[in-house]
Design an enzyme around this catalytic site. Structure first.
Site, PDB file in Angstrom:
ATOM      1  N   CYS A 112       3.825   4.611 -28.276  1.00  0.00           N
ATOM      2  CA  CYS A 112       4.492   5.907 -28.027  1.00  0.00           C
ATOM      3  C   CYS A 112       4.978   6.568 -29.312  1.00  0.00           C
ATOM      4  O   CYS A 112       5.233   7.769 -29.337  1.00  0.00           O
ATOM      5  CB  CYS A 112       5.657   5.727 -27.066  1.00  0.00           C
ATOM      6  SG  CYS A 112       5.171   4.980 -25.518  1.00  0.00           S
ATOM      7  N   HIS A 252      10.649  11.654 -27.355  1.00  0.00           N
ATOM      8  CA  HIS A 252       9.593  11.046 -26.555  1.00  0.00           C
ATOM      9  C   HIS A 252      10.023  11.081 -25.084  1.00  0.00           C
ATOM     10  O   HIS A 252      11.169  10.783 -24.758  1.00  0.00           O
ATOM     11  CB  HIS A 252       9.369   9.612 -27.023  1.00  0.00           C
ATOM     12  CG  HIS A 252       8.470   8.817 -26.139  1.00  0.00           C
ATOM     13  ND1 HIS A 252       7.254   9.302 -25.707  1.00  0.00           N
ATOM     14  CD2 HIS A 252       8.603   7.583 -25.578  1.00  0.00           C
ATOM     15  CE1 HIS A 252       6.686   8.391 -24.937  1.00  0.00           C
ATOM     16  NE2 HIS A 252       7.488   7.348 -24.833  1.00  0.00           N
ATOM     17  N   ASN A 282       5.328   9.751 -18.689  1.00  0.00           N
ATOM     18  CA  ASN A 282       5.266   9.260 -20.062  1.00  0.00           C
ATOM     19  C   ASN A 282       3.801   9.246 -20.501  1.00  0.00           C
ATOM     20  O   ASN A 282       3.007   8.455 -19.986  1.00  0.00           O
ATOM     21  CB  ASN A 282       5.865   7.849 -20.098  1.00  0.00           C
ATOM     22  CG  ASN A 282       5.830   7.218 -21.471  1.00  0.00           C
ATOM     23  OD1 ASN A 282       5.187   7.716 -22.392  1.00  0.00           O
ATOM     24  ND2 ASN A 282       6.513   6.089 -21.615  1.00  0.00           N
TER      25      ASN A 282
END
Ligand code: UT7
Length: 325
Positions: A112, A252, A282
């Site tokens: 990520c 994020h 996500n």
């Protein structure tokens, strides 16, 4: 010289998978997912769509906004944990799709945090004088490595890509400070067991569902809040800023409760925090560049604004970056 983002782009699949759709796939409810994560729906790639598909669309959007031609690019980095092939890199496939044959192209693996790792790398190349114009992409088709029978993880993830064109400039605008950090001792908290040289493709791998990502969500959650706050504070203080100076925080997009906890610790009002995970979930390395593109196209940043980016992911890896828009 330093890097400045001069164009942003993003692309997501058309297919929407809502929380209500998930209710018929695993033992969960829309209410549980919204309360625990903030996610309402995510996008899922069609069988004939790949990481390079969305990377290419996002890249072309970013190049158009920047007014930069593909052949002007010196470097292309694609951050992804779901490349089209183990090799060649998805960056090389993207290079071929957009005909950017003057660029060096390679992938970056930092889960990520991959986009901020890649953007920091490009900025360092620009500061050294070796690169003038670059393309940085975060792109994922996580739906292919998500275990759709695991209610602890399958609700979180989605597919898509975001891209930025970065150009060398002098003066006040552009990337100010960034920090990268990793802790390999916690790698088992979030990983994909195979296929790889440790667990090559085999019937045994498939029978053990080892081709799907595994996550200890609770542990990741706690570490993410602490690490992302520390990274944000470190990058702000490196530039002589405090959290009051932030005009837009683009974190994020993993879990709304993680974002809220960091926003609270930094004492940021909601209107300074960009959130779109309710629509995409996500998307790993794609989450920050998709958010940045949506914020940019919605004119959430004005020239001269202080923008703070902040990420956390498998590895473990984390990163923060400040830029003057
Ligand atoms: O991109 C960076 C990497 N990833 C992350 O940052 C993810 C970070 N982690 C998270 O977002 C959260 O930990 C999750 C959303 C994955 C889970 O939320 P949580 O609040 O940490 O839940 P939990 O795992 O502590 O589970 C709480 C309860 C459990 O039941 P019991 O044991 O209390 O009876 C779970 O079995 O919720 C249950 N549960 C569910 N219930 C309904 C777990 N998943 C679900 C579900 N639907 N999908």
């Amino acid at each position: 010289m330093r890097g400045r983002v001069t164009g942003t782009g993003s692309a997501v699949p058309d297919k929407v998978l809502s929380n209500h759709d998930l209710e018929s796939m695993v033992d969960t409810t829309d209410e549980w997912i919204v309360t625990r994560t903030g996610i309402r729906e995510r996008r899922i790639a069609a069988p004939d769509e790949f990481t390079s598909t969305f990377a290419t669309r996002a890249a072309l959007n970013a190049l158009e906004m920047a007014g930069v031609l593909p052949e002007e690019l010196d470097m292309i980095i694609v951050a992804t944990v779901t490349p089209d092939y183990p090799f060649p890199s998805t960056a090389c496939l993207l290079q071929n799709n957009i005909k950017a044959y003057n660029a060096a192209a390679f992938d970056m693996s930092a889960a990520c945090s991959g986009f901020l790792y890649a953007l920091t790398t490009v900025d360092r190349y620009i500061r050294s004088g070796a690169v003038k114009k670059a393309l940085v992409v975060g792109a994922e088709v996580l739906s292919r490595i998500v275990d759709w029978t695991d209610r602890n993880s399958c609700l979180l993830f989605g597919d898509g890509a975001g891209a930025v064109v970065v150009e060398a400039i002098s003066g006040e605008h552009g990337i100010k400070d960034s920090m990268l950090k990793s802790d390999g001792s916690c790698w088992e908290l979030l990983y994909q067991p195979g296929p790889g040289c440790r667990n090559p493709a085999s019937q045994k791998l498939l029978d053990g569902r080892q081709n799907y990502l595994r996550m200890q969500g609770n542990e990741v959650f706690k570490l993410a809040v602490r690490a992302m706050e520390e990274a944000a504070v470190k990058v702000l203080s490196a530039g002589g800023y405090c959290s009051d100076d932030i005009d837009l925080f683009v974190p994020h997009q993993a879990n709304k409760r993680i974002i809220d906890a960091i926003g609270k610790r930094l004492r940021l009002p909601d209107e300074k925090v960009f959130v779109n995970l309710d629509r995409y979930g996500n998307t790993s390395a794609a989450s920050i560049p998709i958010a940045l593109d949506e914020a940019n196209r919605a004119q959430r940043m004005r020239s001269g604004d202080l923008v703070l980016l902040d990420s956390f992911g498998g590895g473990l890896t984390w990163s923060a970056m400040s830029m003057i828009w």
